[in-house]
Design a protein around this motif. Structure first.
Motif, PDB file in Angstrom:
ATOM      1  N   ALA A  13       0.839  -1.204   0.000  1.00  0.00           N
ATOM      2  CA  ALA A  13       0.000   0.000   0.000  1.00  0.00           C
ATOM      3  C   ALA A  13       0.875   1.256   0.000  1.00  0.00           C
ATOM      4  CB  ALA A  13      -0.929  -0.003   1.209  1.00  0.00           C
ATOM      5  N   ALA A  14       1.990   1.213   0.728  1.00  0.00           N
ATOM      6  CA  ALA A  14       2.881   2.385   0.801  1.00  0.00           C
ATOM      7  C   ALA A  14       3.492   2.681  -0.561  1.00  0.00           C
ATOM      8  CB  ALA A  14       3.981   2.154   1.840  1.00  0.00           C
ATOM      9  N   VAL A  15       3.912   1.639  -1.281  1.00  0.00           N
ATOM     10  CA  VAL A  15       4.479   1.858  -2.625  1.00  0.00           C
ATOM     11  C   VAL A  15       3.454   2.603  -3.477  1.00  0.00           C
ATOM     12  CG1 VAL A  15       5.281   0.747  -4.760  1.00  0.00           C
ATOM     13  CG2 VAL A  15       6.034  -0.141  -2.537  1.00  0.00           C
ATOM     14  N   GLU A  16       2.213   2.126  -3.456  1.00  0.00           N
ATOM     15  CA  GLU A  16       1.144   2.753  -4.240  1.00  0.00           C
ATOM     16  C   GLU A  16       0.864   4.180  -3.775  1.00  0.00           C
ATOM     17  OE1 GLU A  16       0.632   0.551  -7.103  1.00  0.00           O
ATOM     18  OE2 GLU A  16      -1.352   1.437  -6.822  1.00  0.00           O
ATOM     19  N   GLN A  17       0.703   4.363  -2.494  1.00  0.00           N
ATOM     20  CA  GLN A  17       0.322   5.677  -1.959  1.00  0.00           C
ATOM     21  C   GLN A  17       1.433   6.707  -2.157  1.00  0.00           C
ATOM     22  OE1 GLN A  17      -2.700   6.650  -0.042  1.00  0.00           O
ATOM     23  NE2 GLN A  17      -3.458   4.935  -1.236  1.00  0.00           N
ATOM     24  N   ILE A  55      11.889   0.844   2.757  1.00  0.00           N
ATOM     25  CA  ILE A  55      11.453  -0.488   2.306  1.00  0.00           C
ATOM     26  C   ILE A  55      10.681  -0.374   0.993  1.00  0.00           C
ATOM     27  CG2 ILE A  55      10.079  -2.524   2.920  1.00  0.00           C
ATOM     28  CD1 ILE A  55      10.558  -1.656   5.911  1.00  0.00           C
ATOM     29  N   ALA A  56       9.840   0.652   0.881  1.00  0.00           N
ATOM     30  CA  ALA A  56       9.069   0.866  -0.356  1.00  0.00           C
ATOM     31  C   ALA A  56      10.017   1.080  -1.537  1.00  0.00           C
ATOM     32  CB  ALA A  56       8.127   2.060  -0.185  1.00  0.00           C
ATOM     33  N   LEU A  57      11.107   1.805  -1.308  1.00  0.00           N
ATOM     34  CA  LEU A  57      12.085   2.042  -2.380  1.00  0.00           C
ATOM     35  C   LEU A  57      12.733   0.742  -2.838  1.00  0.00           C
ATOM     36  CD1 LEU A  57      13.868   5.343  -1.344  1.00  0.00           C
ATOM     37  CD2 LEU A  57      12.864   4.862  -3.583  1.00  0.00           C
ATOM     38  N   GLU A  58      13.040  -0.129  -1.878  1.00  0.00           N
ATOM     39  CA  GLU A  58      13.625  -1.441  -2.242  1.00  0.00           C
ATOM     40  C   GLU A  58      12.647  -2.230  -3.109  1.00  0.00           C
ATOM     41  OE1 GLU A  58      14.614  -3.444   1.395  1.00  0.00           O
ATOM     42  OE2 GLU A  58      16.134  -1.926   1.898  1.00  0.00           O
ATOM     43  N   ARG A  59      11.377  -2.263  -2.671  1.00  0.00           N
ATOM     44  CA  ARG A  59      10.351  -2.995  -3.422  1.00  0.00           C
ATOM     45  C   ARG A  59      10.211  -2.434  -4.836  1.00  0.00           C
ATOM     46  NH1 ARG A  59       7.116  -6.187  -0.064  1.00  0.00           N
ATOM     47  NH2 ARG A  59       8.653  -6.726   1.526  1.00  0.00           N
TER      48      ARG A  59
END
Lengths: 190, 190
Positions: A13-17, A55-59
């Motif tokens: 959800a964080a990657v998307e948001q 973590i979102a950046l890694e994903r």
């Protein structure tokens, strides 16, 4: 823990948001709501919104197609072209919105959070190294001139791509992508 | 009105605050505080923070040195080089922070405010037109090949510059500027 996947849902959800709204505009509650998680669960899993951004950046980085850049079954120059064509097509599917999460966080947060800045720098460097390796292969194969260092070309091309996304976002057109492919593959990678 | 210059002070403060912190992070109160103005005075002068951002973009655009790009007393290729050297030096003085306000607002707000997106697009187009004119002059003068359209080169070079600022911001180094000058003036503008 009620849901083993809760942490994973929050990361996705964080990657998307972050990608859709930006780091500041996407609040912790927006992220947990999008994940269908109680807001209170956030700090059981993450120290801070900044830690989640790392973590979102890694994903996100894992979805940039860097592995395919090392696929030696394809000629290196074709790999480079397919790499950027895939990224362009992804952006076209988003209607020229979102940009690149790495560049977005660089722009919005690098001046204000050392931990996010460092993660952005690492993501960019990893991408630059992958491009540089493929460009060096293209030079070895005689597809690209050796007049410039592969690292210099890689750094330049990555910046030019990030900038093309900024331009496309502002005029909601593919003009900057067309200019990118014309100049990068017609003049720079020759 | 107590201070004739109050509106002007708020505009100048907004350029600084948006450039330093971004559109979302810079609140109306941050801007009026920085201007030494009462928060209540804001809506006497501006319809919204978005309307102020449009004016801030015009002000910022006027500092990008576009007039100098039309100074025919200097050879066109030298004008192009000086243009980007001045922008680089400005960014070095900021310690690689801030980026370009036009690119910053494109990244953060273009997807979410049509009025700001349109103002960003206009600023970019004006800049692109100025670059394109100088590149066309350089082509006429035999300084740059006519193999590509001046407009295509201009759009590409402007994107590459915006991207170089994103990279510099993420690694707080001049490496992306060095790559920009090496490739743009060594390969693209030839």
């Amino acid at each position: 823990m009620a849901r083993a996947s809760l942490r994973e849902d929050i990361v996705n959800a964080a990657v998307e948001q972050f990608h859709m709204f930006g780091f500041t505009a996407a609040g912790v509650k927006d992220i947990t709501d999008a994940a269908g998680a109680p807001k209170g669960s956030f700090y059981n899993h993450f120290e801070s919104k900044e830690a989640l951004a790392v973590i979102a950046l890694e994903r996100y980085g894992a979805t940039r197609g860097l592995a395919a850049l090392g696929d030696t079954s394809v000629p290196p120059l074709a790999r480079l072209r397919w790499h950027f064509e895939a990224l362009r097509d992804e952006n076209l599917a988003y209607g020229f919105s979102r940009g690149c999460l790495i560049g977005d966080l660089a722009t919005e947060i690098a001046d204000h959070s050392e931990v996010v800045r460092k993660a952005v720098q690492d993501s960019m460097q990893q991408w630059c190294d992958a491009l540089s390796g493929t460009i060096a292969e293209a030079q070895q194969a005689g597809e690209v001139t050796k007049a410039l260092e592969a690292d210099t070309i890689a750094r330049f091309v990555l910046s030019a791509w990030e900038g093309a996304l900024v331009s496309a976002r502002s005029d909601k057109s593919a003009k900057s992508f067309e200019a990118f492919f014309t100049v990068v593959f017609g003049v720079v990678l020759r």
